[in-house]
Design a protein around this motif. Structure first.
Motif, PDB file in Angstrom:
ATOM      1  N   ASP A  30       0.825  -1.200   0.000  1.00  0.00           N
ATOM      2  CA  ASP A  30       0.000   0.000   0.000  1.00  0.00           C
ATOM      3  C   ASP A  30       0.867   1.261   0.000  1.00  0.00           C
ATOM      4  O   ASP A  30       2.099   1.182  -0.079  1.00  0.00           O
ATOM      5  CB  ASP A  30      -0.957  -0.012   1.185  1.00  0.00           C
ATOM      6  N   LEU A  31       0.232   2.422   0.077  1.00  0.00           N
ATOM      7  CA  LEU A  31       0.965   3.684   0.002  1.00  0.00           C
ATOM      8  C   LEU A  31       1.982   3.834   1.125  1.00  0.00           C
ATOM      9  O   LEU A  31       3.112   4.271   0.897  1.00  0.00           O
ATOM     10  CB  LEU A  31      -0.014   4.863   0.035  1.00  0.00           C
ATOM     11  N   TYR A  32       1.613   3.483   2.326  1.00  0.00           N
ATOM     12  CA  TYR A  32       2.527   3.618   3.466  1.00  0.00           C
ATOM     13  C   TYR A  32       3.746   2.716   3.297  1.00  0.00           C
ATOM     14  O   TYR A  32       4.884   3.138   3.556  1.00  0.00           O
ATOM     15  CB  TYR A  32       1.783   3.289   4.759  1.00  0.00           C
ATOM     16  N   THR A  33       3.524   1.495   2.860  1.00  0.00           N
ATOM     17  CA  THR A  33       4.631   0.572   2.630  1.00  0.00           C
ATOM     18  C   THR A  33       5.543   1.094   1.524  1.00  0.00           C
ATOM     19  O   THR A  33       6.776   1.027   1.637  1.00  0.00           O
ATOM     20  CB  THR A  33       4.101  -0.817   2.257  1.00  0.00           C
ATOM     21  N   GLN A  34       4.975   1.648   0.470  1.00  0.00           N
ATOM     22  CA  GLN A  34       5.777   2.224  -0.612  1.00  0.00           C
ATOM     23  C   GLN A  34       6.614   3.398  -0.096  1.00  0.00           C
ATOM     24  O   GLN A  34       7.770   3.558  -0.472  1.00  0.00           O
ATOM     25  CB  GLN A  34       4.880   2.682  -1.766  1.00  0.00           C
ATOM     26  N   TYR A  35       6.019   4.203   0.786  1.00  0.00           N
ATOM     27  CA  TYR A  35       6.744   5.314   1.384  1.00  0.00           C
ATOM     28  C   TYR A  35       7.931   4.803   2.201  1.00  0.00           C
ATOM     29  O   TYR A  35       9.039   5.335   2.107  1.00  0.00           O
ATOM     30  CB  TYR A  35       5.797   6.142   2.259  1.00  0.00           C
ATOM     31  N   LYS A  41      15.261   3.009   0.588  1.00  0.00           N
ATOM     32  CA  LYS A  41      16.076   3.092  -0.630  1.00  0.00           C
ATOM     33  C   LYS A  41      16.970   4.333  -0.598  1.00  0.00           C
ATOM     34  O   LYS A  41      18.159   4.257  -0.925  1.00  0.00           O
ATOM     35  CB  LYS A  41      15.177   3.128  -1.853  1.00  0.00           C
ATOM     36  N   ASP A  42      16.411   5.469  -0.188  1.00  0.00           N
ATOM     37  CA  ASP A  42      17.207   6.693  -0.106  1.00  0.00           C
ATOM     38  C   ASP A  42      18.343   6.556   0.897  1.00  0.00           C
ATOM     39  O   ASP A  42      19.475   6.982   0.638  1.00  0.00           O
ATOM     40  CB  ASP A  42      16.314   7.880   0.272  1.00  0.00           C
ATOM     41  N   ARG A  43      18.040   5.937   2.041  1.00  0.00           N
ATOM     42  CA  ARG A  43      19.085   5.743   3.051  1.00  0.00           C
ATOM     43  C   ARG A  43      20.186   4.820   2.534  1.00  0.00           C
ATOM     44  O   ARG A  43      21.375   5.075   2.726  1.00  0.00           O
ATOM     45  CB  ARG A  43      18.473   5.164   4.332  1.00  0.00           C
ATOM     46  N   LEU A  44      19.796   3.766   1.850  1.00  0.00           N
ATOM     47  CA  LEU A  44      20.787   2.834   1.310  1.00  0.00           C
ATOM     48  C   LEU A  44      21.631   3.483   0.218  1.00  0.00           C
ATOM     49  O   LEU A  44      22.835   3.213   0.108  1.00  0.00           O
ATOM     50  CB  LEU A  44      20.091   1.578   0.773  1.00  0.00           C
ATOM     51  N   GLU A  45      21.033   4.351  -0.574  1.00  0.00           N
ATOM     52  CA  GLU A  45      21.805   5.064  -1.601  1.00  0.00           C
ATOM     53  C   GLU A  45      22.808   6.012  -0.959  1.00  0.00           C
ATOM     54  O   GLU A  45      23.942   6.141  -1.442  1.00  0.00           O
ATOM     55  CB  GLU A  45      20.877   5.812  -2.547  1.00  0.00           C
ATOM     56  N   GLN A  46      22.415   6.665   0.128  1.00  0.00           N
ATOM     57  CA  GLN A  46      23.354   7.523   0.845  1.00  0.00           C
ATOM     58  C   GLN A  46      24.500   6.699   1.418  1.00  0.00           C
ATOM     59  O   GLN A  46      25.670   7.102   1.338  1.00  0.00           O
ATOM     60  CB  GLN A  46      22.649   8.272   1.973  1.00  0.00           C
ATOM     61  N   ASP A  47      24.182   5.542   1.994  1.00  0.00           N
ATOM     62  CA  ASP A  47      25.225   4.663   2.510  1.00  0.00           C
ATOM     63  C   ASP A  47      26.154   4.199   1.396  1.00  0.00           C
ATOM     64  O   ASP A  47      27.379   4.150   1.568  1.00  0.00           O
ATOM     65  CB  ASP A  47      24.614   3.436   3.194  1.00  0.00           C
ATOM     66  N   LYS A  48      25.583   3.882   0.246  1.00  0.00           N
ATOM     67  CA  LYS A  48      26.388   3.431  -0.892  1.00  0.00           C
ATOM     68  C   LYS A  48      27.348   4.531  -1.337  1.00  0.00           C
ATOM     69  O   LYS A  48      28.539   4.270  -1.571  1.00  0.00           O
ATOM     70  CB  LYS A  48      25.478   3.042  -2.053  1.00  0.00           C
ATOM     71  N   ASN A  49      26.859   5.762  -1.421  1.00  0.00           N
ATOM     72  CA  ASN A  49      27.720   6.882  -1.810  1.00  0.00           C
ATOM     73  C   ASN A  49      28.819   7.107  -0.781  1.00  0.00           C
ATOM     74  O   ASN A  49      29.980   7.355  -1.143  1.00  0.00           O
ATOM     75  CB  ASN A  49      26.894   8.156  -1.988  1.00  0.00           C
TER      76      ASN A  49
END
Length: 95
Positions: A30-35, A41-49
């Protein structure tokens, strides 16, 4: 008014709205799960960078140590507090 009742009696419209409500609020994704997924995903991308930049920095440091004798001396003095026999070393700790 009669047009509204016809729309409300349309079973395809009712089924479509019910399906949309199900997808938005009651489905497994649902919308909350997608959020939450997007936030993760954003946190993992920051960690990756961050880790990519750290890997580059460490690789540069390894390269410098392998080919520069002055860099080896600098690291020995700063990190391991080594000194020549003819010098005094003062360690300043900042709090």
């Amino acid at each position: 008014m009669d047009r509204v009742f016809k729309l409300l009696k349309n079973r395809y419209l009712i089924a479509g709205v019910a399906f949309l409500i199900w997808l938005l609020f009651f489905d497994r994704y649902d919308l909350y799960t997608q959020y939450l997924f997007q936030k993760e995903k954003d946190r993992l991308e920051q960690d990756k960078n961050f880790y990519s930049s750290e890997i580059e920095r460490i690789e540069r440091a390894i390269h410098d140590v392998q080919f520069d004798a002055n860099e080896i001396k600098r690291i020995a003095r700063e990190k391991y507090q080594m000194k020549k026999s003819s010098e005094d070393v003062y360690i300043i700790v900042e709090e």
